[in-house]
Design an enzyme around this catalytic site. Structure first.
Site: not given
Ligand code: APR
Length: 311
Positions: A9, A14, A82, A95, A118, A151, A175
């Site tokens: 991610g 990430g 979210r 997820n 995460v 936090r 969490h």
């Molecule tokens: N394989 C790899 N990456 C993926 C996949 C997959 N199958 N599906 C989604 N992603 C990637 C998305 O393309 C995106 O770039 O995961 C990334 C998630 O990044 P954001 O949308 O920016 O979300 P983020 O704020 O990083 O949160 C990620 O962590 O804290 C938790 O609740 C939050 O579940 C969420 C996760």
């Protein structure tokens, strides 16, 4: 570097985790995402910051998994975050599918890796990863308590106008809204906060900690918190990579500790080179134990819903 960490991610959490890992010069980093170009672009951008930030960590972005082979640690942040009005639990089905798929890819190439989960809803996603990989419980760890405690610490420092470095806090449980902040074990320079604040102020800080993620979601509107979640995941990775054996609150698979069975939930653990090296059992007051049981019931409910889903 002689260590390799993969971050799945390349979104907000990430990419920030990759940045912190590299800037602390802890390891080389492989950043993986499904979106073409994004992990490659962010890895290249971070690599170009390296001469200024003064580190020699190598960063590589990829859409496939071959480059991840032999990772010591894999941080799973893939999934959707979210939006305002959503609870972490609303992310469950989407997820779960993503976490199952990516952790299987990891297990086939890095069978000895330690997973730091995460993606939310956190405790349920730990179950998905544990079942999908078949890894021993010591090597599947959820990031939640370190963030929730950070936090709480930040709010304690703001309230008392003291250094965050002097603060210590403990938050147990799932969490989510049922997390269990423990004021009795939270302190400033070793002095319990119960000696430094009124019960009303402590209750207000506890409530703000419980609502910590939602407060940020409602401000950002288009996503959820990422700086502090990334810091928390990297603190866990550092303790493992350096075998520091820090005692940190993490989601760990319990088999009887605290009277809880077959459930991932936040408890203090010792984190070292083998992953969860020990679950530390602290004596809880009856009301604290009851709050932890309530939190465990909420995680159990989500686990049961998970069992009915096709993902
Ligand atoms: N394989 C790899 N990456 C993926 C996949 C997959 N199958 N599906 C989604 N992603 C990637 C998305 O393309 C995106 O770039 O995961 C990334 C998630 O990044 P954001 O949308 O920016 O979300 P983020 O704020 O990083 O949160 C990620 O962590 O804290 C938790 O609740 C939050 O579940 C969420 C996760």
């Amino acid at each position: 570097m002689d260590k390799k960490v993969t971050v799945i991610g390349a979104g907000n959490v990430g990419a920030t985790a990759a940045q912190r890992l590299a800037e602390k010069e802890l390891c080389d980093v492989v950043l993986v995402d499904v979106i073409e170009g994004v992990p490659q672009g962010k890895a290249l951008d971070l690599a170009q910051a390296a001469p200024i930030e003064k580190h020699d960590a190598h960063l590589l972005g990829a859409n496939a998994y071959d480059a991840t082979a032999g990772s010591q640690i894999v941080i799973i942040t893939a999934g959707i975050p979210r939006k305002p009005g959503m609870s972490r639990d609303d992310l469950l089905s989407t997820n779960a599918g993503i976490v199952k798929k990516v952790t299987r890819e990891i297990a086939s190439r890095s069978p000895q890796a330690i997973l730091i989960i995460v993606s939310n809803p956190l405790d349920a996603m730990c179950h998905v990863a544990y079942e999908a990989t078949g890894f021993p419980k010591q090597r599947v760890i959820g990031m939640a308590g370190v963030l929730d405690s950070a936090r709480f610490r930040a709010f304690i420092a703001m309230e008392l106008n003291v250094s965050v470095e002097n603060t210590h806090a403990f938050v147990l449980g799932g969490h989510g809204d049922t997390m269990v902040p423990l004021p009795r074990y939270s302190s400033v320079a070793g002095i319990p906060i119960t000696e430094l604040m009124t019960a009303e102020r402590i209750a207000a800080l506890v409530q703000r900690t419980r609502n910590g993620g939602a407060e940020i979601v409602s401000l950002l509107k288009t996503g959820s918190a990422f700086y502090a979640p990334a810091s928390a995941a990297v603190e866990m990775a550092e303790s493992i990579l350096k075998d520091k054996k820090k005692v940190l609150p993490c989601a760990a698979y319990l088999e009887g500790e605290y009277g809880i069975r077959e459930l991932f939930i936040g408890v203090p653990v010792k984190l070292g080179a083998k992953g969860v090296e020990k679950v530390i059992e602290i004596k809880l007051a009856p009301e604290e134990q009851a709050a932890l049981q309530k939190s465990a019931a909420a995680v159990q409910e989500l686990k049961s819903v998970l069992a009915t889903l096709k993902y």
